[in-house]
Scaffold this active site. Structure first.
Site, PDB file in Angstrom:
ATOM      1  N   ASN A 140      23.264  31.979  49.270  1.00  0.00           N
ATOM      2  CA  ASN A 140      23.989  31.829  47.993  1.00  0.00           C
ATOM      3  C   ASN A 140      23.464  32.856  46.999  1.00  0.00           C
ATOM      4  OD1 ASN A 140      25.685  30.625  45.991  1.00  0.00           O
ATOM      5  ND2 ASN A 140      23.913  29.549  45.159  1.00  0.00           N
TER       6      ASN A 140
ATOM      7  N   HIS B  42      22.959  33.352  42.902  1.00  0.00           N
ATOM      8  CA  HIS B  42      22.911  32.521  41.691  1.00  0.00           C
ATOM      9  C   HIS B  42      22.559  33.405  40.497  1.00  0.00           C
ATOM     10  CE1 HIS B  42      22.499  28.818  39.442  1.00  0.00           C
ATOM     11  NE2 HIS B  42      21.391  29.315  38.911  1.00  0.00           N
TER      12      HIS B  42
ATOM     13  N   MET C 205      32.220  26.927  44.076  1.00  0.00           N
ATOM     14  CA  MET C 205      31.882  25.904  43.082  1.00  0.00           C
ATOM     15  C   MET C 205      31.752  24.488  43.646  1.00  0.00           C
ATOM     16  SD  MET C 205      31.356  27.777  40.580  1.00  0.00           S
ATOM     17  CE  MET C 205      31.189  26.710  39.160  1.00  0.00           C
TER      18      MET C 205
END
Ligand code: GRF
Length: 193
Positions: free
Chosen positions: A112, A114, A95
């Site tokens: 990452n 998402h 985060m």
């Protein structure tokens, strides 16, 4: 980007902040013969992350950095990553937003996951947004990290149908199941010729 050659696997660090279900799926994947990565380190900005329990279960090095002073933290973190010869970083529910400088040092080596079909719905509350807009589909994306939030090159995506009675919670749950499959697939796609 490092290549996985022969029996030498790519030393990987996974960054988390919370539950770590994506972390667990990556750990399980990393144990397979076909996996090009080995997970050497788990990094969290939150000492209370549930996912840190996997450090003990799977005997993986644990590193907690509080990020109160981001620039000092990132310097220490870079030293740790270099010392452990980490070549790939997988963000999995992490985060904190890494600085441009940090990303530059690991250029093309940070991934990452998402929970939306990027470029739609960057940032937070993706499921709420998809439902509010009455989208027919949402899904998840694995992408390279660049200096703009959730904007790096897309590696792979999975669509998930939104049903009429779906809530943000039920949609998140369905998408998470797909995330667990997608992250390993993205890694195989990048590293397998
Ligand atoms: C996932 O939905 C991920 O896409 C998002 O945060 C959630 C993390 O879940 N960025 P977990 O910690 O991997 O269980």
């Amino acid at each position: 980007m490092a290549q996985s050659t022969g029996s030498k696997k790519i030393k990987t660090a996974v960054f988390i902040s919370g539950t770590g279900s994506n972390l667990q799926s990556l750990i399980k994947f990393s144990k397979l013969k076909k996996s090009p990565i080995s997970i050497e380190m788990i990094v969290s900005n939150n000492a209370k992350s549930k996912g840190l329990a996997f450090c003990k279960i799977y005997k993986i090095k644990k590193e907690i950095f509080n990020f109160k002073n981001q620039s000092t933290t990132e310097k220490e973190l870079l030293l740790k990553l270099n010392k452990n010869k980490i070549d790939l970083i997988c963000l999995a529910g992490f985060m904190k937003i890494l600085s441009k400088n940090f990303i530059k040092k690991f250029k093309g080596q940070i991934l990452n996951i998402h929970p939306s079909l990027l470029p739609k719905y960057k940032g937070l509350n993706t499921h709420e947004k998809a439902i509010r807009n009455e989208d027919e589909y949402s899904g998840c994306t694995v992408h390279f990290v660049n200096s703009k939030l959730d904007s790096g090159k897309i590696i792979i995506q999975k669509k998930v149908k939104i049903k009429k009675n779906d809530t943000a919670k039920s949609l998140a749950k369905k998408i998470l199941v797909q995330e667990h499959k997608l992250y390993p697939r993205a890694i195989l796609k990048i590293f397998t010729l």
